[in-house]
Design a protein around this motif. Structure first.
Motif, PDB file in Angstrom:
ATOM      1  N   ASP A  36     -10.783   6.448  -4.918  1.00  0.00           N
ATOM      2  CA  ASP A  36      -9.576   6.460  -5.365  1.00  0.00           C
ATOM      3  C   ASP A  36      -9.306   4.575  -5.989  1.00  0.00           C
ATOM      4  O   ASP A  36      -8.943   4.515  -6.668  1.00  0.00           O
ATOM      5  N   GLU A  72      -0.769   6.839  -7.202  1.00  0.00           N
ATOM      6  CA  GLU A  72       0.064   6.922  -8.051  1.00  0.00           C
ATOM      7  C   GLU A  72       0.469   5.886  -9.201  1.00  0.00           C
ATOM      8  O   GLU A  72       0.637   5.081  -9.834  1.00  0.00           O
ATOM      9  N   GLU A 107      -0.883   2.403  -9.613  1.00  0.00           N
ATOM     10  CA  GLU A 107      -1.879   2.806 -10.863  1.00  0.00           C
ATOM     11  C   GLU A 107      -1.306   2.585 -11.740  1.00  0.00           C
ATOM     12  O   GLU A 107      -1.724   1.668 -13.134  1.00  0.00           O
ATOM     13  N   ARG A 166     -11.360   4.730   1.013  1.00  0.00           N
ATOM     14  CA  ARG A 166     -10.432   5.487  -0.250  1.00  0.00           C
ATOM     15  C   ARG A 166     -11.095   5.350  -1.882  1.00  0.00           C
ATOM     16  O   ARG A 166     -11.012   4.312  -2.226  1.00  0.00           O
TER      17      ARG A 166
END
Length: 472
Positions: free
Chosen positions: A109, A72, A75, A107
């Motif tokens: 993501d 996060e 990002e 991964r």
């Protein structure tokens, strides 16, 4: 890029910034929120002084996996509005490389964020290179339109696209897009590729620099013209002199090395050094104290390129000088001296650490030299350099020197080096770490099974855990 702030070596952040194996070991033992905060700080504020030479991305990616960390913060960093204001790739390059490794470990993501950033981010080319190594064809084809939309369809945009295609680090996406049946994709990429190839051919047909038939004076003039433009052409000019100069030109070259204009003097010094001319060492000694920094630096560089016993003998005379030539002479002894030079090399190593700290550039050759010469009493200084330097490359050199000089290396630093950020340091550790430590046996097995590990490291690991290595 400004020099990054590096925390003290005894802190978790300082260990992770340096890429030390102890950083991983301490992070795994620390409270998870604290470890993730330090890890995110490193990834979002690249701690490397030289990002082109030092590795961190695999090291940080492995730690994200070990901590089961989310992306996060990465990002938020990549998609921040500042991304279009501060477009220097040093702001995002490390984060993108970490995502690339995470994607290679499965991964999803990380893969999705790389695709999103390639479509919208300012450092999209880096993200595309990461995807070129890890994404499937469908994922790459989906990026064709958003990437091509970055380039206008006018002549200026077409020229920019041609340059981008020509200079692409990873050509796979562009080759896929060239086969796209859509006119706005396939035809456009093919045209850009053809234009890039034509531009490359044109450059090859218009070579610059020296040509056959040049005289010695023409080479000197070329070197001076380059210096006037801010380009140091001393070494290529010296090579040109080797091609055009004859025995009758020696007096002119020697005089240029003694008192010529800066460009000619630097080129002449390099030429005479390569030729091992008997007079060059005296000319280098005189030039090293020149009021011109360019000439003084060129003299030192010319001496460092010399080989042969005459240069080593002169280095023994110069090694105690308190200037750049003295430091260079100590480096020559570290690389080419004999056992009788150990005290000079050790003295220079201690002086470099004391005077310039554990990140001094001249430490590289001196650290190598202590290992080559097996200077056992240098181990305490080498340990200090290992702990304190912010350069993971220099730390790796210190590890290799310690392996040759410190009998405690196998049970000490070699163990943590198995988790180091540099593959060459992990290779040294794999060859020397004491396998009686249960952590070593477990780590060697993990490195052997990790598809992201370098082949040289895995070769070293297999030499310890093969059929004849029953201890592991």
């Amino acid at each position: 890029m400004f020099d990054p702030f590096i925390a003290p070596s005894g802190t978790l952040l300082g260990l992770l910034q340096r890429g030390r194996g102890d950083g991983t070991l301490h992070a795994l033992a620390a409270p998870r929120p604290e470890a993730l905060a330090a890890l995110n700080h490193c990834v979002l504020s690249d701690p490397r002084h030289d990002w082109q030479a030092e590795n961190r991305s695999l090291y940080y990616a492995r730690l994200y996996l070990d901590l089961d960390g989310g992306i996060e913060e990465i990002e938020r960093h990549l998609l921040d509005p500042d991304d279009h204001l501060d477009t220097d790739e040093s702001r995002t390059g490390l984060a993108l490389a970490v995502l690339g490794h995470l994607a290679s470990y499965g991964r999803d993501d990380a893969l999705a964020l790389l695709r999103r950033y390639a479509a919208t981010g300012s450092n999209w080319a880096w993200a595309l290179d990461e995807l070129a190594l890890r994404d499937d064809d469908a994922g790459l084809r989906s990026l064709a339109l958003p990437v091509l939309a970055r380039f206008a369809t006018d002549p200026e945009g077409s020229a920019e696209l041609a340059t981008t295609v020509r200079d692409a680090f990873e050509p796979r996406p562009w080759r896929l897009w060239a086969d796209d049946p859509r006119e706005e994709v396939g035809a456009r990429v093919r045209a850009a590729s053809e234009q890039g190839s034509f531009d490359r051919w044109q450059r090859q047909m218009r070579p610059g620099g020296p040509r056959p038939g040049w005289s010695v004076q023409a080479v000197f003039d070329w070197a001076q013209q380059g210096l006037d433009r801010g380009s140091h052409l001393h070494v290529p000019a010296a090579r040109c002199l080797s091609a055009v100069a004859g025995p009758e030109d020696r007096p002119v070259i020697v005089e240029a090395a003694r008192s010529g204009p800066d460009g000619a003097r630097c080129a002449a010094l390099h030429y005479l050094a390569e030729a091992r001319d008997p007079v060059v060492l005296d000319l280098i000694e005189a030039a090293a104290v020149s009021s011109s920094r360019t000439v003084a630096d060129a003299a030192v560089a010319a001496f460092e390129r010399m080989c042969g016993e005459a240069a080593v003998d002169r280095a023994r005379r110069w090694a105690r000088r308190p200037d750049a030539l003295g430091a260079s002479a100590a480096g020559v002894l570290a690389g080419r001296g004999g056992a009788q030079d150990a005290s000079l090399v050790l003295g220079a190593l201690r002086e470099a650490v004391r005077g310039d700290g554990p990140d001094a550039l001249r430490l590289w050759t001196l650290v190598d030299g202590t290992g080559r010469l097996g200077i056992a009493c240098a181990a305490p200084v080498l340990r200090h350099v290992y702990r304190e330097t912010s350069s993971s490359q220099l730390r790796g050199r210190a590890a290799r020197a310690l392996a040759a000089t410190d009998p405690t290396f196998a049970t000490g630093f070699a163990v943590e080096c198995l988790w180091d950020c540099e593959e060459t340091t992990r290779e040294v550790a794999a060859r020397h770490a004491e396998t009686g430590d249960i952590r070593v046996a477990e780590r060697l097995r993990r490195l052997a099974a990790d598809p992201a590990e370098e082949a040289e490291v895995q070769t070293a690991v297999r030499s310890r855990i093969g059929p004849d290595a029953s201890a592991v």
